[in-house]
Scaffold this motif. Structure first.
Motif, PDB file in Angstrom:
ATOM      1  N   SER A 153      54.489  47.642  61.597  1.00  0.00           N
ATOM      2  CA  SER A 153      54.766  48.061  60.463  1.00  0.00           C
ATOM      3  C   SER A 153      53.839  49.480  59.780  1.00  0.00           C
ATOM      4  N   GLY A 154      54.363  50.290  59.399  1.00  0.00           N
ATOM      5  CA  GLY A 154      53.835  51.597  58.961  1.00  0.00           C
ATOM      6  C   GLY A 154      54.238  52.114  57.636  1.00  0.00           C
ATOM      7  N   ASN A 155      53.688  53.353  57.174  1.00  0.00           N
ATOM      8  CA  ASN A 155      54.212  53.635  55.800  1.00  0.00           C
ATOM      9  C   ASN A 155      55.551  54.181  55.762  1.00  0.00           C
ATOM     10  N   THR A 156      56.223  54.202  56.759  1.00  0.00           N
ATOM     11  CA  THR A 156      57.607  54.267  56.535  1.00  0.00           C
ATOM     12  C   THR A 156      58.597  53.502  56.773  1.00  0.00           C
ATOM     13  N   GLY A 157      58.036  52.164  57.382  1.00  0.00           N
ATOM     14  CA  GLY A 157      58.933  51.052  57.569  1.00  0.00           C
ATOM     15  C   GLY A 157      58.517  50.033  58.520  1.00  0.00           C
ATOM     16  N   THR A 158      59.349  49.301  59.081  1.00  0.00           N
ATOM     17  CA  THR A 158      58.938  48.097  59.797  1.00  0.00           C
ATOM     18  C   THR A 158      59.935  47.963  61.028  1.00  0.00           C
ATOM     19  N   THR A 159      59.338  47.513  62.261  1.00  0.00           N
ATOM     20  CA  THR A 159      60.183  47.249  63.231  1.00  0.00           C
ATOM     21  C   THR A 159      59.629  45.775  63.576  1.00  0.00           C
ATOM     22  N   GLN A 160      60.713  44.617  63.806  1.00  0.00           N
ATOM     23  CA  GLN A 160      60.252  43.649  64.298  1.00  0.00           C
ATOM     24  C   GLN A 160      61.226  43.082  65.518  1.00  0.00           C
ATOM     25  N   GLY A 161      60.700  42.451  66.443  1.00  0.00           N
ATOM     26  CA  GLY A 161      61.524  41.971  67.461  1.00  0.00           C
ATOM     27  C   GLY A 161      60.589  41.274  68.527  1.00  0.00           C
ATOM     28  N   GLN A 162      61.233  41.398  69.828  1.00  0.00           N
ATOM     29  CA  GLN A 162      60.480  40.520  70.923  1.00  0.00           C
ATOM     30  C   GLN A 162      60.726  41.530  72.271  1.00  0.00           C
ATOM     31  N   VAL A 163      59.992  41.163  73.208  1.00  0.00           N
ATOM     32  CA  VAL A 163      60.109  41.715  74.662  1.00  0.00           C
ATOM     33  C   VAL A 163      60.303  40.434  75.411  1.00  0.00           C
ATOM     34  N   VAL A 164      61.124  40.382  76.467  1.00  0.00           N
ATOM     35  CA  VAL A 164      61.658  39.273  77.406  1.00  0.00           C
ATOM     36  C   VAL A 164      60.888  39.725  78.424  1.00  0.00           C
ATOM     37  N   ILE A 165      60.007  38.746  79.139  1.00  0.00           N
ATOM     38  CA  ILE A 165      59.626  38.633  80.309  1.00  0.00           C
ATOM     39  C   ILE A 165      60.112  37.889  81.264  1.00  0.00           C
ATOM     40  N   THR A 166      60.753  38.381  82.205  1.00  0.00           N
ATOM     41  CA  THR A 166      61.435  37.535  83.178  1.00  0.00           C
ATOM     42  C   THR A 166      60.631  37.195  84.440  1.00  0.00           C
ATOM     43  N   ILE A 167      60.103  35.918  84.774  1.00  0.00           N
ATOM     44  CA  ILE A 167      59.079  35.540  85.720  1.00  0.00           C
ATOM     45  C   ILE A 167      60.283  34.879  86.893  1.00  0.00           C
TER      46      ILE A 167
END
Length: 263
Positions: A153-167
């Motif tokens: 999150s910054g002064n111009t907005g927000t990004t929310q999500g996830q990274v998927v790690i496949t073992i």
């Protein structure tokens, strides 16, 4: 270059973003807002492998500040080692001078990472680049998919999500891959493949058993463009054919290729 978040900075972060702090070790809802253009590509690794997650920012607008939080479900699935600023922050500092501690702080522990950034002069990815953080991790030993939720999150907005790690499962048979354009699966691309592809598309006498090898341009579908590109590649028309066997790395709705004879 590595920076450490001070106790004062963490206290400010806690007061400013109490809900985010409380959400540590609890997956954030996977959403894809594009206000800031923050992202990290999914990765596939081997059990116990040390690897990096590279966090990118694609936002041409000036950004004056941000904070980031990410967490792993457990150290046995994915343990964080170190977090460092990336090439884009290095380019910014080369042009504007080093950002003081307290204005550029990064801290990583086994399952949590937090970062704060306050720029003396606004940052723009179109000027300095996209790579802002590199997080070193070690994969767990159990084959599975591990989701790493994050919020940025910054002064111009927000990004929310996830990274998927496949073992990966080392006991699973390796994907032999396929050769795009090798319609009849004889490990070569030639005129016979183009004829078979046109027959498959418009006559129906030829049964193609590997859709990905027929998807010459890797568009996710098999159509006339694939036959045209195959002929173009065979006869010097400008389309570059692959001449090696490799797994299909592009997600698409085509059926899995089960009869490839690639070595």
């Amino acid at each position: 270059m590595k920076y450490f978040i001070t106790a004062t900075s963490l206290l400010i972060l806690t007061l400013m973003f109490p809900l985010a702090i409380q959400a540590q070790n609890t997956p954030f809802p996977p959403t894809n807002p594009s206000e800031l253009g923050f992202s990290c590509a999914d990765v596939s690794v081997q059990p116990g492998e040390i690897f990096e997650l590279v966090f990118m920012l694609d936002n041409p607008n000036p950004v004056s500040d941000w904070f980031m939080l990410a967490n792993s479900p457990s150290a046995s699935d994915c343990q964080f080692l170190t977090m460092n600023t990336g090439a884009a922050i290095g380019a910014y500092e080369a042009a504007n001078g080093n950002i003081p501690v307290g204005q550029c702080d990064v801290e990583a522990v086994e399952t949590e990472v937090a970062a704060l950034m306050f720029f003396p002069t606004p940052f723009s990815s179109s000027m300095y680049g996209n790579e802002i953080y590199r997080l070193s991790c070690v994969a767990g030993m159990t084959p599975k998919e591990v989701a790493i939720p994050f919020i940025f999150s910054g002064n111009t907005g927000t990004t929310q999500g996830q990274v998927v790690i496949t073992i990966s499962d080392p006991s699973a048979p390796a994907d032999p891959g396929m050769m795009r354009g090798d319609v009849n699966l004889d490990n070569s691309c030639n005129l016979t493949d183009a004829i078979n592809l046109l027959d498959y598309l418009y006559v129906g006498n030829y049964e193609a058993t590997c859709a990905d090898s027929c998807d010459v341009d890797d568009s996710g579908s098999v159509n006339l463009a694939d036959a045209v590109n195959l002929l173009s590649g065979l006869f010097g028309g400008g389309f570059l054919l692959e001449d090696t066997c490799k797994p299909d790395a592009t997600p698409d709705p085509l059926a899995e290729c089960l009869e490839s004879t690639c070595p």
